[in-house]
Design a protein around this motif. Structure first.
Motif, short mmCIF file in Angstrom:
data_model
loop_
_atom_site.label_atom_id
_atom_site.label_comp_id
_atom_site.label_asym_id
_atom_site.label_seq_id
_atom_site.Cartn_x
_atom_site.Cartn_y
_atom_site.Cartn_z
N SER A 11 0.83 -1.21 0.00
CA SER A 11 0.00 0.00 0.00
C SER A 11 0.86 1.26 0.00
N THR A 12 2.01 1.22 0.66
CA THR A 12 2.92 2.37 0.65
C THR A 12 3.45 2.64 -0.75
N SER A 13 3.80 1.59 -1.47
CA SER A 13 4.30 1.79 -2.83
C SER A 13 3.22 2.36 -3.73
N GLY A 14 1.97 1.95 -3.53
CA GLY A 14 0.86 2.50 -4.29
C GLY A 14 0.64 3.98 -3.99
N MET A 15 0.73 4.34 -2.71
CA MET A 15 0.57 5.76 -2.33
C MET A 15 1.69 6.61 -2.91
N ALA A 17 3.44 6.01 -5.64
CA ALA A 17 3.25 6.12 -7.09
C ALA A 17 2.16 7.13 -7.42
N GLN A 18 1.05 7.08 -6.70
CA GLN A 18 -0.05 8.01 -6.98
C GLN A 18 0.35 9.44 -6.58
N SER A 19 1.15 9.59 -5.56
CA SER A 19 1.63 10.90 -5.16
C SER A 19 2.49 11.51 -6.28
N THR A 20 3.36 10.71 -6.85
CA THR A 20 4.18 11.18 -7.97
C THR A 20 3.31 11.54 -9.16
N ARG A 21 2.32 10.71 -9.42
CA ARG A 21 1.39 10.98 -10.53
C ARG A 21 0.66 12.30 -10.31
N LEU A 22 0.18 12.53 -9.09
CA LEU A 22 -0.51 13.78 -8.78
C LEU A 22 0.40 15.00 -8.93
N TYR A 107 -5.11 6.72 -4.40
CA TYR A 107 -4.32 7.03 -3.22
C TYR A 107 -5.13 6.75 -1.95
N GLU A 108 -6.39 7.20 -1.95
CA GLU A 108 -7.25 6.99 -0.79
C GLU A 108 -7.50 5.50 -0.55
N ALA A 109 -7.66 4.72 -1.61
CA ALA A 109 -7.86 3.27 -1.44
C ALA A 109 -6.63 2.62 -0.83
N ASN A 110 -5.44 3.03 -1.28
CA ASN A 110 -4.20 2.50 -0.70
C ASN A 110 -4.04 2.93 0.75
N LEU A 111 -4.46 4.15 1.06
CA LEU A 111 -4.39 4.64 2.43
C LEU A 111 -5.32 3.83 3.35
N LYS A 112 -6.51 3.53 2.86
CA LYS A 112 -7.45 2.72 3.66
C LYS A 112 -6.88 1.32 3.90
N MET A 113 -6.24 0.75 2.87
CA MET A 113 -5.64 -0.56 3.02
C MET A 113 -4.51 -0.49 4.06
N PHE A 114 -3.71 0.56 4.01
CA PHE A 114 -2.63 0.75 4.98
C PHE A 114 -3.19 0.85 6.39
N GLU A 115 -4.21 1.68 6.57
CA GLU A 115 -4.81 1.85 7.89
C GLU A 115 -5.43 0.55 8.41
#
Length: 130
Positions: A11-15, A17-22, A107-115
């Motif tokens: 989930s961290t790697s997904g966040m 990647a999406q942060s870089t995309r944003l 990003y939000e979906a990855n954050l929810k998975m992390f939490e």
């Protein structure tokens, strides 16, 4: 690496990647009116981490969109040629905003998975302490 750590790593790697995309999308939006600006794009790829035994999302090299630049007619513009045209950007704000919304939701979906993984790990630790 235990399963909770794997879930957190994925989930961290997904966040990231999406942060870089944003970040690239916001650069595109802010330069939509810049003459000669080409839209930035980044690909995602799966990178297998042999040490952790998980597949992570990695960001590829940034590239510039090579589609046609918009021809803008404004004879008073300093960059205009003899016919009164100059090269605008190839940024389509509608596409950029749609991509930004998609990246935000991912990003939000990855954050929810992390939490969720963090909460499950914490709950397990509390159960083991009893």
């Amino acid at each position: 690496m235990n399963e909770f750590a794997k879930a957190l790593s994925i989930s961290t790697s997904g966040m990231q990647a999406q942060s870089t995309r944003l970040r690239h999308l916001s650069e595109n939006i802010s330069n939509a009116d810049t003459p000669g600006y080409r839209r930035k794009t980044i690909p995602f790829r799966t990178e297998f981490d042999a040490g952790g035994g998980v597949a992570k999302v990695e960001v590829g090299r940034m590239s510039l969109d090579q589609s046609e630049l918009e021809q803008v007619y404004d004879p008073s513009h300093p960059l205009a040629d003899d016919a009164g045209f100059f090269n605008g950007s190839n940024v389509d704000l509608l596409i950029e905003l749609a991509d930004a919304r998609e990246a935000q939701r991912s990003y939000e979906a990855n954050l929810k998975m992390f939490e969720q993984a963090r909460q499950m790990s914490s709950s397990l630790m509390q159960l083991l302490r009893r």
